[in-house]
Design an enzyme around this catalytic site. Sequence first.
Site, PDB file in Angstrom:
ATOM      1  CG  HIS A 183      -0.192   0.077   2.541  1.00  0.00           C
ATOM      2  ND1 HIS A 183       0.389   0.948   3.010  1.00  0.00           N
ATOM      3  CD2 HIS A 183      -0.005  -0.868   3.584  1.00  0.00           C
ATOM      4  CE1 HIS A 183       1.034   0.710   4.201  1.00  0.00           C
ATOM      5  NE2 HIS A 183       0.815  -0.489   4.361  1.00  0.00           N
ATOM      6  CD  GLU A 259       2.261  -5.893   8.471  1.00  0.00           C
ATOM      7  OE1 GLU A 259       2.243  -7.226   8.670  1.00  0.00           O
ATOM      8  OE2 GLU A 259       2.968  -5.242   7.636  1.00  0.00           O
TER       9      GLU A 259
END
Length: 379
Positions: A183, A259
């Site tokens: 990202h 994550e």
Amino acid sequence: MARRFIVEADGGSRGNPGPAGYGAVVRDADTGMIIAEAAEFIGHATNNVAEYRGLIAGLRAAHDLDPDAAVDVRMDSKLVVEQMSGRWKIKHPDMQPLAAEARTVFPRAQVAYTWIPRERNKDADRLANEAMDAGKAGRAWEPKARPAAPAAEEELPAPAAPKAGWAAPADLGTPTTLVMLRHGETALTPQKRFSGSGGTDPELSEKGRWQAERAAEALAARGTVQAVVSSPMQRTRQTAEAVARRLGLEVRIEDGLRELDFGAWEGLTFAEVQQQYPEDLDAWLGSAKARPTGSSESFTTLTHRSGVARDKILARYPGKTVLVVSHVSPIKTLVRLALGAPPDAVYRMELSAASLCAVQYYADGNASLRLLNDTSHLR
């Protein structure tokens, strides 16, 4: 925390219908060690009946070990996986009572189903054949002595490294390519603060949005991406949506790509963690099984769910190029699995914000790393 098991099950019939048997193994999800086996010759039956019987036996073996466990069932039978997942209807009268029986072993919320290629289900397949051989000889199947438990760094067999190879044979067909995009930046990224799935879920910064657009331009120019899959976190969804808009595609969310949960370290820099939690940090850097302070996850558990997510994507998009938008830890983990590198290899990789990596996966399990930390589109 509840224990986590992996159930691998299979069944076979020599004649379909014909002499049939099933096999199943239960693994500890954190170590990959086989902790239970089951196999049986069931007489004259079809492949599908034998596969369902293997599933039931594997679930029961796991239930005997811990009825409160979370179970990940992995089978190479697309039929059984799709029917038990509720995506396909069960029309055959022989299948309906078996599926109903399988659902009674554990509460539905405790069991997940994943399709895997046949070559990744070798232990259950071996047991099924052993059971059929025993039945042919007129005797009951008996378990053999198991090999010693794997070393700690071997972790989970299912997300283990694909087989090595210089080049895949031509008859394996078109590989599935995962283009992995980290990202774009958030406010925490340039400060190098821990930002996992247990923190504030920050959005992209202005620079992060710019990076996402540059990645979208570069991927659109290549013209190869056919699907977009993203972690559920806000920063990955925003990055994925920027690319998907440019390509005219939809974003599919995969929870296993999120994550790592950094617990009490969320929002802290490495130096601050080193000062406040020195012993925990040393343990975390020294073992894939260690967890950040206050976290429920280690790199071992992240390896498991990242590997499951990878296998789901490979099964859903065979032979296609898929953009996978995720985070530092899952991407590094998938890269190191493709390379067959040890767990601590993740500490030797650099992945910049909005960088690209690419791995190709072949039908026989071979993997080829094609790109790592490419940021040329940001210059």
